[in-house]
Design an enzyme around this catalytic site. Structure first.
Site, PDB file in Angstrom:
ATOM      1  N   SER A 259       0.848  -1.196   0.000  1.00 44.09           N
ATOM      2  CA  SER A 259       0.000   0.000   0.000  1.00 44.09           C
ATOM      3  C   SER A 259       0.877   1.237   0.000  1.00 44.09           C
ATOM      4  CB  SER A 259      -0.901   0.002   1.236  1.00 44.09           C
ATOM      5  OG  SER A 259      -0.149   0.434   2.349  1.00 44.09           O
ATOM      6  N   LYS A 260       0.253   2.383  -0.263  1.00 44.51           N
ATOM      7  CA  LYS A 260       1.064   3.595  -0.321  1.00 44.51           C
ATOM      8  C   LYS A 260       1.658   3.924   1.049  1.00 44.51           C
ATOM      9  CE  LYS A 260      -2.958   6.645  -0.431  1.00 44.51           C
ATOM     10  NZ  LYS A 260      -3.630   7.657  -1.233  1.00 44.51           N
ATOM     11  N   ARG A 261       0.982   3.465   2.093  1.00 43.34           N
ATOM     12  CA  ARG A 261       1.516   3.721   3.432  1.00 43.34           C
ATOM     13  C   ARG A 261       2.763   2.887   3.747  1.00 43.34           C
ATOM     14  NH1 ARG A 261      -2.497   6.680   4.253  1.00 43.34           N
ATOM     15  NH2 ARG A 261      -4.312   5.542   3.581  1.00 43.34           N
TER      16      ARG A 261
END
Ligand code: GLU
Length: 511
Positions: A259-261
């Site tokens: 994920s982007k996180r």
């Protein structure tokens, strides 16, 4: 039939690295088949539209050299426009056509009414079993439907999914995939604001743009059932594209999709370029700004879900085009291994020509205010390229090639500095001042002779020269650095070393 593939991102923010991999696989497939690579922007969801995202997509593709043959902006092509918001009228026309063909219908249910249904019924679905009790053109009398449409009442157009049909696709990666139509909802095709949903726009465009293969992320596999029904409804089944659904990219550790996180969590880029969002949470450093070469990113991404069938790992873009095959794309998820990405970058930096590296180092050197020639940057590139992971390392790890040594390895200096060392270094300085010609081999020879004549050991002298030049025991070969920096600079650095050494010695005596 000619091969025409499209990369069809939605401009909802920075393009995730998984999207870049989708673009790459489409590109490789197109080029290998002598086909056409198309960039289409799917921006029909006004609520999720993010200004700047389209430009980001284009810049990312350009940085990586994945230039579309047709597409938005200045890529040209005769199947445009290639931005869906510029094609609104087309979708409207096709939605009506599907109603006429009996495969779609008008629905007048208000959002509140539907919400109430959801409250009343668990897992409420708008489909064959419920639509007869709802407010749509399948149940309302014809004249009432017309009256409502004429009055400007809001409506959507829904796909009429007939129950008990088997939907079958032969996915190029997953093989046979079957869906049961009774499990599907009557998807909205045209929204109340007149905009198409993703499903309608995607199918109409793939048809009109004569797309032969749809290569996209696996999250779109469930939608494919509706897409097949749309092709059937329009009578386009004969020219339906072939599908290939790519495996997920998995987190570096643990389960689940990258994920982007994860970028912030694992301290690594997960976007091609940096992105400044509205909030810090939505701002990311890209592969480019981290100091990756585009070739390294391409090679890394290519192997994230595809393998060549042998143990080769290094492929430039042309080699990828040759070696790529959809059959060698894995079904299972591919783990994002940042260490591997770094390894590729090191390999590509080592293999790059010095003047190419110099052009990458130039902006970094300028930013630091280093006023040096291109030729000097190429020399630095040659000296440092075996020792760096990222492009900024050239000016950060190798800062002493641009400015005086700021930081000495004091333990080492202490170990090597004794009474009399200052005198040795001063004599070395004279030697440096007089060495003829001032080049690596002769300098090395002169220093060796000096060591012998003085009855010293190389281990007493060479580390001192290295410390003078770089401050650290790491770094390029001593005499290569000495030549790159020049005679006067080397002499000056030997003076500084004497000062530093004497300071250390007196503090040691004093303590
Ligand atoms: N617009 C979709 C996306 O954002 C593309 C899906 C497709 O390629 O069909 O990923």
């Amino acid at each position: 039939m000619s091969v025409r593939v499209r990369f069809a991102p939605s401009p909802t923010g920075a393009l995730h690295i998984g999207g870049v991999r989708t673009a790459l696989y489409n590109y490789l497939f197109a080029k290998q088949q002598g086909g056409t690579f198309i960039l289409r922007i799917e921006d029909t969801d006004q609520n999720r539209y993010v200004p700047g995202a389209e430009a980001y997509i284009i810049e990312s593709l350009k940085w990586l050299g994945l230039t579309p043959d047709e597409g938005v902006g200045d890529f040209g092509g005769t199947f445009g426009p290639y931005r869906q918001s510029d094609r609104k009228d087309i979708y409207h026309k096709y939605a009506l056509e599907l109603v006429e063909r009996g495969h779609a219908y008008y629905a007048f249910d208000t959002p509140e009414e539907l919400e109430q249904r959801r409250q009343e019924t668990d897992n409420f679905t708008y489909h064959f079993a419920t639509r007869n009790g709802l407010s749509n053109s399948l149940v309302l009398p014809q004249d009432e439907v017309h009256a409502r449409l004429n009055s400007g009442a809001p409506y959507v157009i829904r796909l009429k999914v007939e129950p008990d049909q088997e939907i079958h696709i032969r996915d190029l990666i997953r093989g046979d995939v079957r869906f049961q139509s009774s499990e599907l909802d009557d998807k909205v095709l045209l929204k109340a604001d007149g905009m198409p949903t993703y499903h309608l726009a995607n199918i109409v465009d793939d048809h009109l743009m004569q797309i032969s293969h749809v290569i996209r992320g696996e999250e779109w596999l469930p939608s494919t059932a509706h897409h097949v029904l749309l092709y059937r409804g329009f009578g386009w089944e004969d020219t339906m594209p072939q599908f290939a659904h790519l495996p997920l990219i998995l987190k570096p550790v643990g389960n689940g999709k990258l994920s982007k996180r994860d970028g912030a969590k694992f301290g690594m880029p997960v976007f091609p370029l940096s992105w400044e969002g509205e909030t810090a949470d939505d701002s990311f450093t890209g592969f480019r700004e981290t100091g990756f070469l585009p070739e390294a990113v391409l090679n890394f991404l290519a192997l994230l879900g595809w393998h060549p069938g042998d143990d080769r790992e290094l492929f430039n873009l042309d080699e990828l085009i040759d070696a790529f095959s959809v059959e060698h794309i894995s079904k299972g998820g591919a783990r994002f291994d940042y260490e591997k990405a770094k390894w590729f970058n090191q390999k590509y930096i080592q293999a790059a020509e010095n003047d190419i590296l110099a052009s990458h180092i130039r902006p970094l050197a300028d930013e630091k205010g280093y006023r040096v020639s291109d030729a000097y940057l190429a020399t630095v590139a040659g000296l440092m390229k075996e020792r760096v992971t990222f492009l900024p390392d050239f000016v950060e790890k190798g800062y002493y090639l641009f400015e005086p040594v700021l930081d000495y390895d004091l333990d080492m200096l202490q170990k090597k500095w004794q009474d009399g060392t200052a005198q040795v270094v001063r004599e070395l300085k004279t030697l440096v001042a007089e060495a003829m010609p001032y080049e690596s081999a002769s300098l090395e020879q002169a220093v060796k002779t000096f060591i012998q004549e003085k009855g010293l050991k190389p281990g007493d002298v060479l580390p001192l020269l290295r410390l003078a030049l770089a401050g650290t025991m790491q770094g390029p070969a001593v005499f290569d650095m000495a030549v790159a920096l020049g005679r006067d600079e080397f002499a000056g650095r030997l003076d500084l070393l004497v000062q530093q050494g004497e300071k250390l010695l007196s503090s040691a005596v004093g303590s």
